[in-house]
Write a protein that holds these residues in place. Structure first.
Motif, short mmCIF file in Angstrom:
data_model
loop_
_atom_site.label_atom_id
_atom_site.label_comp_id
_atom_site.label_asym_id
_atom_site.label_seq_id
_atom_site.Cartn_x
_atom_site.Cartn_y
_atom_site.Cartn_z
N ALA A 65 60.16 -35.46 6.92
CA ALA A 65 60.73 -35.11 5.61
C ALA A 65 60.56 -33.62 5.34
CB ALA A 65 60.07 -35.93 4.51
N LYS A 66 59.40 -33.07 5.67
CA LYS A 66 59.15 -31.64 5.43
C LYS A 66 60.07 -30.78 6.27
CE LYS A 66 55.19 -29.94 6.79
NZ LYS A 66 53.79 -29.48 6.88
N VAL A 67 60.27 -31.16 7.53
CA VAL A 67 61.17 -30.41 8.41
C VAL A 67 62.60 -30.49 7.90
CG1 VAL A 67 62.16 -30.39 10.74
CG2 VAL A 67 59.70 -30.59 10.44
N THR A 68 63.01 -31.65 7.41
CA THR A 68 64.36 -31.81 6.88
C THR A 68 64.58 -30.94 5.66
OG1 THR A 68 64.41 -34.07 7.70
CG2 THR A 68 66.01 -33.50 6.01
N VAL A 69 63.59 -30.89 4.77
CA VAL A 69 63.71 -30.05 3.57
C VAL A 69 63.77 -28.58 3.95
CG1 VAL A 69 62.48 -29.32 1.49
CG2 VAL A 69 62.68 -31.74 2.03
N LYS A 70 62.95 -28.16 4.90
CA LYS A 70 62.98 -26.75 5.33
C LYS A 70 64.32 -26.41 5.97
CE LYS A 70 58.15 -25.62 5.91
NZ LYS A 70 57.15 -25.05 6.79
N ALA A 71 64.86 -27.33 6.76
CA ALA A 71 66.16 -27.09 7.39
C ALA A 71 67.27 -27.00 6.35
CB ALA A 71 66.47 -28.19 8.40
N ALA A 72 67.21 -27.87 5.35
CA ALA A 72 68.22 -27.81 4.29
C ALA A 72 68.10 -26.50 3.51
CB ALA A 72 68.04 -29.01 3.35
N GLY A 73 66.88 -26.05 3.27
CA GLY A 73 66.68 -24.77 2.60
C GLY A 73 67.22 -23.62 3.41
N ALA A 74 67.06 -23.68 4.72
CA ALA A 74 67.58 -22.62 5.58
C ALA A 74 69.10 -22.60 5.56
CB ALA A 74 67.07 -22.82 7.01
N VAL A 75 69.71 -23.77 5.50
CA VAL A 75 71.17 -23.84 5.43
C VAL A 75 71.65 -23.25 4.11
CG1 VAL A 75 73.13 -25.43 5.25
CG2 VAL A 75 71.39 -25.78 7.01
N VAL A 76 70.98 -23.58 3.02
CA VAL A 76 71.36 -23.04 1.72
C VAL A 76 71.20 -21.53 1.71
CG1 VAL A 76 70.73 -22.96 -0.72
CG2 VAL A 76 70.92 -25.15 0.44
N ASP A 77 70.10 -21.02 2.29
CA ASP A 77 69.91 -19.57 2.35
C ASP A 77 70.96 -18.91 3.23
OD1 ASP A 77 67.79 -19.53 0.62
OD2 ASP A 77 66.26 -19.53 2.19
N ALA A 78 71.42 -19.58 4.26
CA ALA A 78 72.45 -19.01 5.12
C ALA A 78 73.79 -18.96 4.40
CB ALA A 78 72.57 -19.82 6.40
N VAL A 79 74.08 -19.99 3.61
CA VAL A 79 75.34 -20.05 2.88
C VAL A 79 75.32 -19.11 1.68
CG1 VAL A 79 76.86 -21.55 1.54
CG2 VAL A 79 75.85 -22.37 3.66
N ILE A 80 74.19 -19.07 0.99
CA ILE A 80 74.04 -18.22 -0.20
C ILE A 80 72.87 -17.27 0.04
CG2 ILE A 80 73.75 -18.20 -2.71
CD1 ILE A 80 74.45 -21.21 -2.63
N PRO A 81 73.07 -16.18 0.77
CA PRO A 81 71.96 -15.30 1.14
C PRO A 81 71.32 -14.59 -0.05
CG PRO A 81 74.04 -14.37 1.88
CD PRO A 81 74.34 -15.73 1.33
N ASP A 82 72.02 -14.44 -1.17
CA ASP A 82 71.47 -13.72 -2.31
C ASP A 82 70.71 -14.64 -3.27
OD1 ASP A 82 72.73 -11.57 -1.24
OD2 ASP A 82 74.40 -11.59 -2.66
N SER A 83 70.45 -15.86 -2.88
CA SER A 83 69.85 -16.81 -3.81
C SER A 83 68.45 -16.41 -4.25
CB SER A 83 69.81 -18.20 -3.19
OG SER A 83 68.97 -18.21 -2.06
N LYS A 84 67.71 -15.64 -3.44
CA LYS A 84 66.35 -15.25 -3.80
C LYS A 84 66.29 -13.84 -4.40
CE LYS A 84 63.96 -18.16 -0.53
NZ LYS A 84 63.05 -18.24 0.59
N GLU A 85 67.37 -13.11 -4.31
CA GLU A 85 67.39 -11.73 -4.81
C GLU A 85 68.03 -11.69 -6.19
OE1 GLU A 85 69.36 -9.26 -2.01
OE2 GLU A 85 68.12 -9.92 -0.34
#
Length: 54
Positions: free
Chosen positions: A27-47
């Motif tokens: 579950a933890k790996v799946t959540v991290k992978a989903a977060g990486a996909v979101v960051d790749a699609v929306i790179p400015d999400s943390k800035e």
């Protein structure tokens, strides 16, 4: 005889603990992978845009 039942109980507990640990890790790996996909699609999400409006 009681000693053998105790060992069997420990073995069952160890198998159940391993299953729960594996599921939690998956579950933890799946959540991290989903977060990486979101960051790749929306790179400015943390800035945040710190420039003032003109």
């Amino acid at each position: 005889m009681l000693f053998l039942l105790h060992l069997t109980g420990c073995a069952v507990l160890a198998v159940a603990d391993a299953a729960v640990t594996a599921a939690a890790t998956a579950a933890k790996v799946t959540v991290k992978a989903a977060g990486a996909v979101v960051d790749a699609v929306i790179p400015d999400s943390k800035e945040k845009n710190t420039e003032p409006d003109k």
